[in-house]
Motif scaffolding. Sequence first.
Motif, PDB file in Angstrom:
ATOM      1  N   MET A  36       0.622  -1.498  -0.052  1.00 35.59           N
ATOM      2  CA  MET A  36       0.043  -0.101   0.002  1.00 35.59           C
ATOM      3  C   MET A  36       0.675   0.816   0.197  1.00 35.59           C
ATOM      4  O   MET A  36       1.970   1.430   0.696  1.00 35.59           O
ATOM      5  N   CYS A  37       1.097   2.006  -0.570  1.00 33.27           N
ATOM      6  CA  CYS A  37      -0.270   1.996  -2.058  1.00 33.27           C
ATOM      7  C   CYS A  37       1.093   1.381  -3.279  1.00 33.27           C
ATOM      8  O   CYS A  37       1.887   2.211  -3.696  1.00 33.27           O
ATOM      9  N   GLY A  38      -0.093   0.936  -3.839  1.00 36.04           N
ATOM     10  CA  GLY A  38       0.532  -0.112  -4.965  1.00 36.04           C
ATOM     11  C   GLY A  38      -0.034   0.645  -6.489  1.00 36.04           C
ATOM     12  O   GLY A  38       0.982  -0.571  -7.315  1.00 36.04           O
ATOM     13  N   ARG A  39      -0.676   1.679  -6.318  1.00 39.47           N
ATOM     14  CA  ARG A  39      -0.840   1.688  -7.793  1.00 39.47           C
ATOM     15  C   ARG A  39      -1.536   2.762  -7.627  1.00 39.47           C
ATOM     16  O   ARG A  39      -2.813   2.922  -6.131  1.00 39.47           O
ATOM     17  N   PHE A  40      -1.514   3.699  -9.227  1.00 36.31           N
ATOM     18  CA  PHE A  40      -2.341   5.409  -8.582  1.00 36.31           C
ATOM     19  C   PHE A  40      -2.891   5.928  -9.699  1.00 36.31           C
ATOM     20  O   PHE A  40      -2.313   5.070 -10.751  1.00 36.31           O
ATOM     21  N   ASN A  41      -3.082   6.537 -10.042  1.00 32.87           N
ATOM     22  CA  ASN A  41      -4.029   7.059 -11.272  1.00 32.87           C
ATOM     23  C   ASN A  41      -3.062   8.447 -12.162  1.00 32.87           C
ATOM     24  O   ASN A  41      -3.613   9.327 -10.596  1.00 32.87           O
ATOM     25  N   ILE A  42      -3.404   8.827 -12.556  1.00 26.48           N
ATOM     26  CA  ILE A  42      -2.695  10.322 -13.713  1.00 26.48           C
ATOM     27  C   ILE A  42      -4.448   9.627 -14.245  1.00 26.48           C
ATOM     28  O   ILE A  42      -3.853   9.504 -15.989  1.00 26.48           O
ATOM     29  N   ASP A  43      -5.390  10.486 -14.409  1.00 29.94           N
ATOM     30  CA  ASP A  43      -6.474  11.019 -16.013  1.00 29.94           C
ATOM     31  C   ASP A  43      -5.914  12.460 -15.734  1.00 29.94           C
ATOM     32  O   ASP A  43      -5.816  12.808 -15.033  1.00 29.94           O
ATOM     33  N   PRO A  44      -5.477  12.633 -17.570  1.00 27.85           N
ATOM     34  CA  PRO A  44      -4.921  14.032 -17.426  1.00 27.85           C
ATOM     35  C   PRO A  44      -5.610  14.786 -18.251  1.00 27.85           C
ATOM     36  O   PRO A  44      -5.283  16.213 -18.515  1.00 27.85           O
ATOM     37  N   THR A  70      -0.386   7.786 -18.296  1.00 20.75           N
ATOM     38  CA  THR A  70      -0.906   7.867 -18.004  1.00 20.75           C
ATOM     39  C   THR A  70      -1.931   6.789 -17.588  1.00 20.75           C
ATOM     40  O   THR A  70      -2.036   6.077 -17.995  1.00 20.75           O
ATOM     41  N   GLY A  71      -3.405   6.760 -16.950  1.00 24.47           N
ATOM     42  CA  GLY A  71      -4.224   5.676 -16.401  1.00 24.47           C
ATOM     43  C   GLY A  71      -3.570   5.276 -15.539  1.00 24.47           C
ATOM     44  O   GLY A  71      -3.217   5.866 -14.862  1.00 24.47           O
ATOM     45  N   ASP A  72      -3.452   4.115 -15.272  1.00 25.31           N
ATOM     46  CA  ASP A  72      -3.058   2.491 -14.426  1.00 25.31           C
ATOM     47  C   ASP A  72      -1.521   3.272 -13.614  1.00 25.31           C
ATOM     48  O   ASP A  72      -0.984   2.941 -14.862  1.00 25.31           O
ATOM     49  N   ILE A  73      -0.952   3.647 -12.699  1.00 26.03           N
ATOM     50  CA  ILE A  73       0.417   3.788 -12.615  1.00 26.03           C
ATOM     51  C   ILE A  73       1.328   2.230 -11.868  1.00 26.03           C
ATOM     52  O   ILE A  73       0.398   2.273 -10.196  1.00 26.03           O
ATOM     53  N   TYR A  74       1.948   1.999 -12.239  1.00 27.69           N
ATOM     54  CA  TYR A  74       2.114   0.473 -11.202  1.00 27.69           C
ATOM     55  C   TYR A  74       3.856   1.153 -10.870  1.00 27.69           C
ATOM     56  O   TYR A  74       4.252   1.669 -11.600  1.00 27.69           O
ATOM     57  N   PRO A  75       4.422   0.410  -9.399  1.00 28.77           N
ATOM     58  CA  PRO A  75       5.380   0.568  -9.567  1.00 28.77           C
ATOM     59  C   PRO A  75       7.060   0.348 -10.937  1.00 28.77           C
ATOM     60  O   PRO A  75       6.244  -0.445 -11.526  1.00 28.77           O
ATOM     61  N   GLY A  76       7.559   1.613 -10.433  1.00 30.06           N
ATOM     62  CA  GLY A  76       8.633   1.220 -12.052  1.00 30.06           C
ATOM     63  C   GLY A  76       8.390   2.491 -13.046  1.00 30.06           C
ATOM     64  O   GLY A  76       8.761   2.505 -13.891  1.00 30.06           O
ATOM     65  N   TYR A 114      -5.729   3.408  -5.880  1.00 29.61           N
ATOM     66  CA  TYR A 114      -6.248   2.227  -5.845  1.00 29.61           C
ATOM     67  C   TYR A 114      -5.720   1.366  -4.459  1.00 29.61           C
ATOM     68  O   TYR A 114      -4.802   1.259  -3.612  1.00 29.61           O
ATOM     69  N   GLU A 115      -7.081   0.696  -4.165  1.00 28.77           N
ATOM     70  CA  GLU A 115      -7.099  -0.440  -2.789  1.00 28.77           C
ATOM     71  C   GLU A 115      -7.677  -1.591  -3.058  1.00 28.77           C
ATOM     72  O   GLU A 115      -8.747  -1.345  -3.550  1.00 28.77           O
ATOM     73  N   TRP A 116      -7.215  -2.804  -3.140  1.00 26.53           N
ATOM     74  CA  TRP A 116      -8.225  -4.388  -3.123  1.00 26.53           C
ATOM     75  C   TRP A 116      -8.803  -4.102  -1.507  1.00 26.53           C
ATOM     76  O   TRP A 116      -8.824  -4.342  -1.054  1.00 26.53           O
ATOM     77  N   LYS A 117     -10.124  -4.777  -1.844  1.00 29.56           N
ATOM     78  CA  LYS A 117     -11.083  -5.512  -0.858  1.00 29.56           C
ATOM     79  C   LYS A 117     -11.216  -7.162  -1.374  1.00 29.56           C
ATOM     80  O   LYS A 117     -11.785  -7.333  -2.365  1.00 29.56           O
ATOM     81  N   THR A 118     -11.497  -8.532   0.044  1.00 25.47           N
ATOM     82  CA  THR A 118     -11.628  -8.944  -0.283  1.00 25.47           C
ATOM     83  C   THR A 118     -13.254  -9.542   0.112  1.00 25.47           C
ATOM     84  O   THR A 118     -13.294  -8.664   0.737  1.00 25.47           O
ATOM     85  N   VAL A 119     -14.022  -9.592  -1.290  1.00 21.20           N
ATOM     86  CA  VAL A 119     -15.049 -10.097  -0.863  1.00 21.20           C
ATOM     87  C   VAL A 119     -15.836 -10.705  -0.414  1.00 21.20           C
ATOM     88  O   VAL A 119     -15.251 -12.099  -0.576  1.00 21.20           O
ATOM     89  N   PRO A 120     -16.606 -10.291   0.684  1.00 18.61           N
ATOM     90  CA  PRO A 120     -16.827 -11.797   2.141  1.00 18.61           C
ATOM     91  C   PRO A 120     -17.297 -13.228   1.368  1.00 18.61           C
ATOM     92  O   PRO A 120     -17.979 -13.413   0.187  1.00 18.61           O
ATOM     93  N   GLY A 121     -17.085 -14.275   1.556  1.00 19.62           N
ATOM     94  CA  GLY A 121     -16.947 -15.596   1.412  1.00 19.62           C
ATOM     95  C   GLY A 121     -16.820 -16.192  -0.103  1.00 19.62           C
ATOM     96  O   GLY A 121     -16.710 -17.032  -0.801  1.00 19.62           O
ATOM     97  N   SER A 122     -15.279 -15.347  -0.924  1.00 20.15           N
ATOM     98  CA  SER A 122     -14.796 -15.827  -1.826  1.00 20.15           C
ATOM     99  C   SER A 122     -13.714 -15.043  -1.415  1.00 20.15           C
ATOM    100  O   SER A 122     -13.020 -14.333  -0.719  1.00 20.15           O
ATOM    101  N   CYS A 134      14.297   9.015  -9.229  1.00 20.30           N
ATOM    102  CA  CYS A 134      12.785   8.544  -7.748  1.00 20.30           C
ATOM    103  C   CYS A 134      11.976   8.299  -7.186  1.00 20.30           C
ATOM    104  O   CYS A 134      13.555   9.299  -6.696  1.00 20.30           O
ATOM    105  N   PHE A 135      10.885   7.722  -7.440  1.00 19.55           N
ATOM    106  CA  PHE A 135      10.576   8.511  -6.096  1.00 19.55           C
ATOM    107  C   PHE A 135       9.435   7.914  -5.183  1.00 19.55           C
ATOM    108  O   PHE A 135       9.758   6.377  -5.632  1.00 19.55           O
ATOM    109  N   THR A 136       9.860   7.317  -4.331  1.00 18.45           N
ATOM    110  CA  THR A 136       8.852   6.836  -3.240  1.00 18.45           C
ATOM    111  C   THR A 136       7.765   7.510  -2.648  1.00 18.45           C
ATOM    112  O   THR A 136       8.058   8.639  -1.887  1.00 18.45           O
ATOM    113  N   ILE A 137       6.304   6.736  -2.480  1.00 12.44           N
ATOM    114  CA  ILE A 137       5.645   7.676  -1.488  1.00 12.44           C
ATOM    115  C   ILE A 137       5.624   7.086  -0.264  1.00 12.44           C
ATOM    116  O   ILE A 137       5.865   5.668   0.661  1.00 12.44           O
ATOM    117  N   LEU A 138       5.544   8.162   1.171  1.00 10.53           N
ATOM    118  CA  LEU A 138       5.441   7.751   2.588  1.00 10.53           C
ATOM    119  C   LEU A 138       3.510   7.172   2.870  1.00 10.53           C
ATOM    120  O   LEU A 138       2.215   7.758   2.671  1.00 10.53           O
TER     121      LEU A 138
END
Length: 196
Positions: free
Chosen positions: A1-9, A30-36, A98-106, A141-145
């Motif tokens: 966390m935070c493992g992905r963010f968004n850039i909408d231009p 742009t769009g989904d930004i991944y590490p690297g 972004y963050e992901w949440k487990t669907v209960p029972g799945s 290069c940068f990192t996020i706190l």
Amino acid sequence: MCGRFNIDPTPTKMRAILDALGPQASLIKTGDIYPGDVAPVLALATEGMEARAMSWGFPRWDGRGVVFNARAETALVKPMFRKALRACPVVVPTTGFYEWKTVPGSRKKEKYLFRREGEAILYLAGFAENLEPPRLGVTQCFTILTTDANESMAPYHDRMPLLLAAEECDAWLSGQGREKFLGRIPFAVQAKAADV
């Protein structure tokens, strides 16, 4: 966390940041930004804040991947981070993270985009260092706190980025109140289900 963010231009403020990069704008994904990936970052310059293109993540000591987050609680004492945090704080402008949440029972996880209500841009606190050798056409290069999740984030994850209001960016970049920023609880964010 935070493992992905968004850039909408498309928001006006984000477009202005991208335009300020000049020729470096062609390096930005742009769009989904991944590490690297290369993303726009705001850094302190002689005449205030300036936009720069930087690669997301400090190279790992073993050469395998990147370190894209640093814990706000320990970054000032960790050998990998302490010098860069003091010397080169940066602000990462995004249109959400972004963050992901487990669907209960799945075993399925749902993806959520987090933003600040009424704001087109969400600013994340980070820091940068020089990148040797250069990667993807950039020399820094940068990192996020990250910090403990607040009440709005806790149902989704126990950590979240260290968030800045637009009017706090100058203070963060100049190092004013650094310890106060590192120890505070971020403001509320809103979750919206996102396309996977």
